[in-house]
Design an enzyme around this catalytic site. Sequence first.
Site, PDB file in Angstrom:
ATOM      1  N   LYS A 125     103.149   6.725  91.119  1.00 42.03           N
ATOM      2  CA  LYS A 125     104.463   6.183  90.755  1.00 42.03           C
ATOM      3  C   LYS A 125     104.860   6.731  89.390  1.00 42.03           C
ATOM      4  O   LYS A 125     103.944   7.092  88.640  1.00 42.03           O
ATOM      5  CB  LYS A 125     104.469   4.649  90.743  1.00 42.03           C
ATOM      6  CG  LYS A 125     103.323   3.974  89.999  1.00 42.03           C
ATOM      7  CD  LYS A 125     103.016   4.334  88.597  1.00 42.03           C
ATOM      8  CE  LYS A 125     104.035   4.072  87.538  1.00 42.03           C
ATOM      9  NZ  LYS A 125     103.609   4.570  86.194  1.00 42.03           N
ATOM     10  N   TYR A 171     106.834  -1.538  87.161  1.00 39.99           N
ATOM     11  CA  TYR A 171     105.936  -2.570  87.727  1.00 39.99           C
ATOM     12  C   TYR A 171     106.677  -3.896  87.879  1.00 39.99           C
ATOM     13  O   TYR A 171     106.478  -4.607  88.870  1.00 39.99           O
ATOM     14  CB  TYR A 171     104.690  -2.751  86.859  1.00 39.99           C
ATOM     15  CG  TYR A 171     103.718  -1.610  87.001  1.00 39.99           C
ATOM     16  CD1 TYR A 171     102.759  -1.616  88.003  1.00 39.99           C
ATOM     17  CD2 TYR A 171     103.772  -0.509  86.155  1.00 39.99           C
ATOM     18  CE1 TYR A 171     101.888  -0.557  88.165  1.00 39.99           C
ATOM     19  CE2 TYR A 171     102.900   0.552  86.306  1.00 39.99           C
ATOM     20  CZ  TYR A 171     101.959   0.522  87.306  1.00 39.99           C
ATOM     21  OH  TYR A 171     101.098   1.569  87.471  1.00 39.99           O
TER      22      TYR A 171
HETATM   23  P1  NAD Z   1      98.070  12.350  81.723  1.00 38.13           P
HETATM   24  O1  NAD Z   1      98.981  12.984  80.761  1.00 38.13           O
HETATM   25  O2  NAD Z   1      96.866  11.696  81.211  1.00 38.13           O
HETATM   26  O3  NAD Z   1      97.630  13.409  82.828  1.00 38.13           O
HETATM   27  C1  NAD Z   1      98.545  14.303  83.409  1.00 38.13           C
HETATM   28  C2  NAD Z   1      97.829  15.517  83.943  1.00 38.13           C
HETATM   29  O4  NAD Z   1      98.805  16.448  84.371  1.00 38.13           O
HETATM   30  C3  NAD Z   1      96.959  16.209  82.912  1.00 38.13           C
HETATM   31  O5  NAD Z   1      95.731  16.556  83.469  1.00 38.13           O
HETATM   32  C4  NAD Z   1      97.754  17.476  82.588  1.00 38.13           C
HETATM   33  O6  NAD Z   1      96.929  18.546  82.263  1.00 38.13           O
HETATM   34  C5  NAD Z   1      98.470  17.736  83.882  1.00 38.13           C
HETATM   35  N1  NAD Z   1      99.690  18.529  83.715  1.00 38.13           N
HETATM   36  C6  NAD Z   1     100.058  19.565  84.493  1.00 38.13           C
HETATM   37  N2  NAD Z   1     101.212  20.074  84.076  1.00 38.13           N
HETATM   38  C7  NAD Z   1     101.583  19.395  82.981  1.00 38.13           C
HETATM   39  C8  NAD Z   1     102.687  19.459  82.116  1.00 38.13           C
HETATM   40  N3  NAD Z   1     103.668  20.361  82.324  1.00 38.13           N
HETATM   41  N4  NAD Z   1     102.739  18.616  81.094  1.00 38.13           N
HETATM   42  C9  NAD Z   1     101.797  17.670  80.908  1.00 38.13           C
HETATM   43  N5  NAD Z   1     100.711  17.555  81.717  1.00 38.13           N
HETATM   44  C10 NAD Z   1     100.616  18.397  82.751  1.00 38.13           C
HETATM   45  O7  NAD Z   1      98.954  11.317  82.573  1.00 38.13           O
HETATM   46  P2  NAD Z   1      98.431  10.119  83.454  1.00 38.13           P
HETATM   47  O8  NAD Z   1      98.467   8.878  82.643  1.00 38.13           O
HETATM   48  O9  NAD Z   1      97.186  10.467  84.147  1.00 38.13           O
HETATM   49  O10 NAD Z   1      99.656   9.991  84.497  1.00 38.13           O
HETATM   50  C11 NAD Z   1      99.779  10.868  85.614  1.00 38.13           C
HETATM   51  C12 NAD Z   1     100.661  10.204  86.664  1.00 38.13           C
HETATM   52  O11 NAD Z   1     100.041   8.997  87.094  1.00 38.13           O
HETATM   53  C13 NAD Z   1     102.037   9.795  86.188  1.00 38.13           C
HETATM   54  O12 NAD Z   1     102.972   9.963  87.208  1.00 38.13           O
HETATM   55  C14 NAD Z   1     101.910   8.320  85.855  1.00 38.13           C
HETATM   56  O13 NAD Z   1     103.123   7.606  85.983  1.00 38.13           O
HETATM   57  C15 NAD Z   1     100.919   7.895  86.895  1.00 38.13           C
HETATM   58  N6  NAD Z   1     100.098   6.746  86.447  1.00 38.13           N
HETATM   59  C16 NAD Z   1      99.906   5.725  87.311  1.00 38.13           C
HETATM   60  C17 NAD Z   1      99.126   4.655  86.936  1.00 38.13           C
HETATM   61  C18 NAD Z   1      98.840   3.558  87.913  1.00 38.13           C
HETATM   62  O14 NAD Z   1      98.311   2.533  87.521  1.00 38.13           O
HETATM   63  N7  NAD Z   1      99.148   3.729  89.173  1.00 38.13           N
HETATM   64  C19 NAD Z   1      98.543   4.608  85.679  1.00 38.13           C
HETATM   65  C20 NAD Z   1      98.744   5.672  84.813  1.00 38.13           C
HETATM   66  C21 NAD Z   1      99.523   6.752  85.213  1.00 38.13           C
END
Ligand code: NAD
Length: 464
Positions: free
Chosen positions: A209, A294
């Site tokens: 999401k 959420y």
């Molecule tokens: P994060 O920044 O920690 O990780 C993102 C990943 O994407 C990294 O590994 C990064 O290297 C990669 N990536 C590839 N291209 C990129 C770019 N152009 N710029 C930045 N990063 C890039 O983020 P996250 O917290 O893991 O979130 C990822 C997704 O998961 C988002 O859509 C977020 O909304 C979702 N999320 C959901 C929950 C949940 O509880 N369901 C919790 C956190 C995040």
Amino acid sequence: MEDDRPAQPGSSADVMSRKGFLQAASRVVAVGVAGGIVASCQSGGQTPSYPVPTSSTYNGAGGQQIPTSPPYSPPANVPDAADKPIELEAWKSDADRKSAPVPSPLPDEERVGYALVGLGHLTLEELLPAFGNCKKSKPVALVSGSPEKLHKVARQYGIKPASCYSYADYDKLKDNPEVQVIYIVLPNSMHAEFTIRGAQAGKHILCEKPMANSSAECQAMIDACKKANRKLMVAYRIQYEPYNRYVREQLQKNEYGKPKFVDAFNCQSSANPKHWRHIKALAGGGALPDIGLYCLNTTRFILGEEPTEVFAYTHSDPDNPLFKEVEEVCSWQMKFPSGLIANCATHYNVHDSRQYRVMTERGWYELENAYAYTGQKLTTSHADGPIVRQENVSIAPKNQFTAEIDYFSTCILDDIAPYSTGEEGLQDQRIMEAIYQSAREGKPVKLPRIDKKDAFRGPEPQLQ
Ligand code: NAD
């Protein structure tokens, strides 16, 4: 040939010879189970269910005399099917909470294989560890821009080097038969492209999401998965989380009368202006699509209703570099066909607070840490004559990510339509677009009236 099976009560082997007993006892010690005498279940002069130890001991390494007990397998129901739990002999009374059934994981080769795309916080901190408790799902491939992370994480989780892909090689997932699902855990702006390419590669899609950054992108994702005849699920973990499901059940039964008002907020503090969450082109917005979602999705989920109107404010501190592009705070109200009003807020610049209260005609439900990964605390209140009863409801903990991932695997294994569909993600996106429009225009924005309950969700999930 010696029969290695433990004697069953009532069988001719039940009465052990002294030699047999000593052999059995030494086997127990050999597997490291040494110690106390098992209490006999003997009652009313019947044959004891458990073989009762005679006065026998084992010589410990230091010459100690260690009491031994004869090995024995108490009666248990052991279904052949791997996904049916073994039922062990009961011993606890109904006075305590029932324990969950014995986990019944599928054999490795029958589990659904996942490719995780993006090795960021969510994948490394929550998803990969959650696979450890999955019964139907396993990680089999990784996609990342970092060869170092790929190498290390693959070794940690037993993923073959040949199943590690760079973003440039993403489409090669098509040729990996172990991968049935692609789980997209990338910045929001990349969800649409990677979903569409993943479906075209013939894989089912579990997408984090918010589903995407616009309703047009959401629609394109739905269309691509339909065209490729692949399943699409949006990872709304709350819809598989036991406390939120319990509140939904109670509200649907009108346990304390009809729900009338919801007050919900999801707030946290952020610090890095360079992170994609603070760049509008990548995140789509600020607190609203990331964490405010959420409040929006969970309110819709617990009520089963769709809002007909929204009214919102947003604000960003002009001196704070974090909020040059995205909103710091968003507060909005939603009006539902039943007349219920929900008051929601999300903030990127306060200490974390994640809870809601649903007020009903004769009571309320308050869920603390409602949207957190763990730590939900549910309190309910209602009047009982001259007494007001406030109760703490405690539900056995369950990893939400494990539940959600295994549920999607069930959809694939049993060919069921997912519960948190692409249409569900699209509906949230439409409402968020109306929220931003209202904040820009300073007036309420109407949405199409939808009277059907749970209009965008699939069949009610049977969670294990
Ligand atoms: P994060 O920044 O920690 O990780 C993102 C990943 O994407 C990294 O590994 C990064 O290297 C990669 N990536 C590839 N291209 C990129 C770019 N152009 N710029 C930045 N990063 C890039 O983020 P996250 O917290 O893991 O979130 C990822 C997704 O998961 C988002 O859509 C977020 O909304 C979702 N999320 C959901 C929950 C949940 O509880 N369901 C919790 C956190 C995040």
